[in-house]
Design an enzyme around this catalytic site. Structure first.
Site, PDB file in Angstrom:
ATOM      1  N   HIS A  42       0.825  -1.201   0.000  1.00 20.10           N
ATOM      2  CA  HIS A  42       0.000   0.000   0.000  1.00 20.10           C
ATOM      3  C   HIS A  42       0.857   1.249   0.000  1.00 20.10           C
ATOM      4  O   HIS A  42       0.919   2.001   0.971  1.00 20.10           O
ATOM      5  CB  HIS A  42      -0.973  -0.026   1.191  1.00 20.10           C
ATOM      6  CG  HIS A  42      -1.990  -1.108   1.046  1.00 20.10           C
ATOM      7  ND1 HIS A  42      -2.083  -2.175   1.899  1.00 20.10           N
ATOM      8  CD2 HIS A  42      -2.917  -1.322   0.086  1.00 20.10           C
ATOM      9  CE1 HIS A  42      -3.030  -2.982   1.474  1.00 20.10           C
ATOM     10  NE2 HIS A  42      -3.546  -2.503   0.378  1.00 20.10           N
ATOM     11  N   HIS A  75       1.477 -10.928   2.015  1.00 22.64           N
ATOM     12  CA  HIS A  75       0.502 -11.382   3.016  1.00 22.64           C
ATOM     13  C   HIS A  75      -0.252 -12.646   2.615  1.00 22.64           C
ATOM     14  O   HIS A  75      -1.158 -13.063   3.318  1.00 22.64           O
ATOM     15  CB  HIS A  75      -0.452 -10.287   3.496  1.00 22.64           C
ATOM     16  CG  HIS A  75      -0.791  -9.241   2.520  1.00 22.64           C
ATOM     17  ND1 HIS A  75      -0.708  -7.904   2.819  1.00 22.64           N
ATOM     18  CD2 HIS A  75      -1.198  -9.324   1.265  1.00 22.64           C
ATOM     19  CE1 HIS A  75      -1.068  -7.228   1.763  1.00 22.64           C
ATOM     20  NE2 HIS A  75      -1.367  -8.053   0.808  1.00 22.64           N
ATOM     21  N   GLU A 127      -4.536 -10.699   4.556  1.00 25.51           N
ATOM     22  CA  GLU A 127      -3.817 -11.773   5.261  1.00 25.51           C
ATOM     23  C   GLU A 127      -4.809 -12.738   5.920  1.00 25.51           C
ATOM     24  O   GLU A 127      -4.639 -13.964   5.861  1.00 25.51           O
ATOM     25  CB  GLU A 127      -2.874 -11.173   6.321  1.00 25.51           C
ATOM     26  CG  GLU A 127      -2.084 -12.247   7.060  1.00 25.51           C
ATOM     27  CD  GLU A 127      -1.302 -11.694   8.238  1.00 25.51           C
ATOM     28  OE1 GLU A 127      -0.580 -10.697   8.081  1.00 25.51           O
ATOM     29  OE2 GLU A 127      -1.422 -12.280   9.334  1.00 25.51           O
ATOM     30  N   SER A 264       5.236   0.174   4.645  1.00 26.89           N
ATOM     31  CA  SER A 264       5.136   0.134   3.177  1.00 26.89           C
ATOM     32  C   SER A 264       5.980   1.214   2.502  1.00 26.89           C
ATOM     33  O   SER A 264       5.771   1.514   1.330  1.00 26.89           O
ATOM     34  CB  SER A 264       3.687   0.317   2.747  1.00 26.89           C
ATOM     35  OG  SER A 264       2.903  -0.663   3.324  1.00 26.89           O
TER      36      SER A 264
HETATM   37  S1  SF4 Z   1       5.029  -7.732   9.313  1.00 29.13           S
HETATM   38 FE1  SF4 Z   1       6.524  -8.194   7.708  1.00 29.13          FE
HETATM   39  S2  SF4 Z   1       7.895  -9.768   8.596  1.00 29.13           S
HETATM   40 FE2  SF4 Z   1       6.028  -9.673   9.839  1.00 29.13          FE
HETATM   41  S3  SF4 Z   1       4.677 -11.208   8.984  1.00 29.13           S
HETATM   42 FE3  SF4 Z   1       4.146  -9.296   7.979  1.00 29.13          FE
HETATM   43  S4  SF4 Z   1       5.386  -9.272   6.137  1.00 29.13           S
HETATM   44 FE4  SF4 Z   1       6.266 -10.821   7.481  1.00 29.13          FE
END
Ligand code: SF4
Length: 280
Positions: A42, A75, A127, A264
């Site tokens: 994003h 994600h 996610e 991001s």
């Molecule tokens: S915050 Fe970053 S390191 Fe943590 S799970 Fe998400 S993508 Fe992976």
């Protein structure tokens, strides 16, 4: 002006890794398009760079031609995205963060073993949609503590609870404690990734030693705005998306500026801001 940068600023490990893999793919691409399901991250400036390089963003797998190359974002996605893209002979470039992949494995394993999955997180976040897709979209998703009161739990059922990687540890603990009062057989998997927390702690440490803070990241990015609020409590803080928003005169009287950035924000935007501040 002296400029200091927070220890953990900008991309976390998972996003950095995903963006590098995607960039390398685009660098070596043939004349065929490379697709992603939704924006890679994003951040408009970063996403535009990838689009210029040839990445095509689509919302649905059905819209992507067969035999194309598909980049899966950090994600992650539901299991059916893998099966459906395989059926279309697509080549998958999987940049799912390993911490998210671990949750997919837990959810798949426990649901196969008869557990009902509970996910603590925002039901609309990609996610969570992806994680739920590893247990046939049958998970109970809990975003807030109060929601537990409206859920009927089966006393004969065994349950397994996981968390969104960016969940707040305190809220997760409270939800787990409440679930334990309602469920006899609950397996708890704390799957929080501490990248977000570490970024916040670094911002606090830095804000304590500088005259002002500059926080770079989307105005609608919740993790960026959280950093802004944390820093604001300690020193004058400027919230910007790019260096163009900086106004020299507002820094009069400050000798040392601290810089941090949301998850991001790519390194090159951070560097542009640092260089501009140094020239003040
Ligand atoms: S915050 Fe970053 S390191 Fe943590 S799970 Fe998400 S993508 Fe992976």
């Amino acid at each position: 002006m002296e400029v200091r940068i927070a220890d953990n600023a900008g991309f976390c490990f998972g996003v950095k890794r995903a963006m590098k893999i995607a960039w390398d793919e685009l660098e070596n691409k043939s004349e065929n398009n490379i697709y992603s399901l939704g924006p890679l991250i994003h951040n408009k400036q970063a996403v535009d760079r990838y689009k210029e390089k040839g990445l095509v963003e689509m919302d649905n797998l059905e819209e992507i031609p067969s035999e194309s190359k598909l980049i899966i974002r950090s994600h992650g996605v539901a299991e059916k995205v893998y099966t459906e893209s395989k059926a279309k002979n697509m080549e998958i470039v999987d940049t799912t963060c390993p911490f998210v992949k671990k949750i997919h494995d837990i959810v798949k394993d426990f649901s196969h073993r008869g557990y009902k999955i509970i996910i603590v997180g925002n039901p609309n976040h990609p996610e969570i949609i992806g994680i739920n897709g590893w247990c046939n979209n049958e998970a109970i998703v809990i975003n807030k503590l109060e929601e537990i009161d409206d859920i009927t739990f089966d006393p004969t059922q065994i349950y397994c609870v996981v968390s969104q990687t960016t969940a707040n540890l305190e809220s997760f603990d409270k939800i787990v404690q409440k679930l334990k009062t309602k469920i006899n057989n609950l397996t708890v998997k704390n799957t929080i990734c501490f990248a977000t927390k570490e970024r916040q702690i670094s911002a606090i440490d830095l804000a304590r030693e500088v005259d002002c803070m500059v926080v770079i990241g989307g105005k609608h990015s919740s993790n960026t705005q959280k950093l802004v609020n944390i820093c604001k409590d300690l020193v004058p803080t400027f919230s910007i998306e790019t260096k163009e928003e900086l106004e020299k005169e507002k820094f009069a009287g400050f000798k040392v500026a601290g810089v941090t950035a949301g998850a991001s924000t790519p390194d090159w935007i951070i560097e542009e801001v640092i260089n501009y501040l140094k020239e003040i």
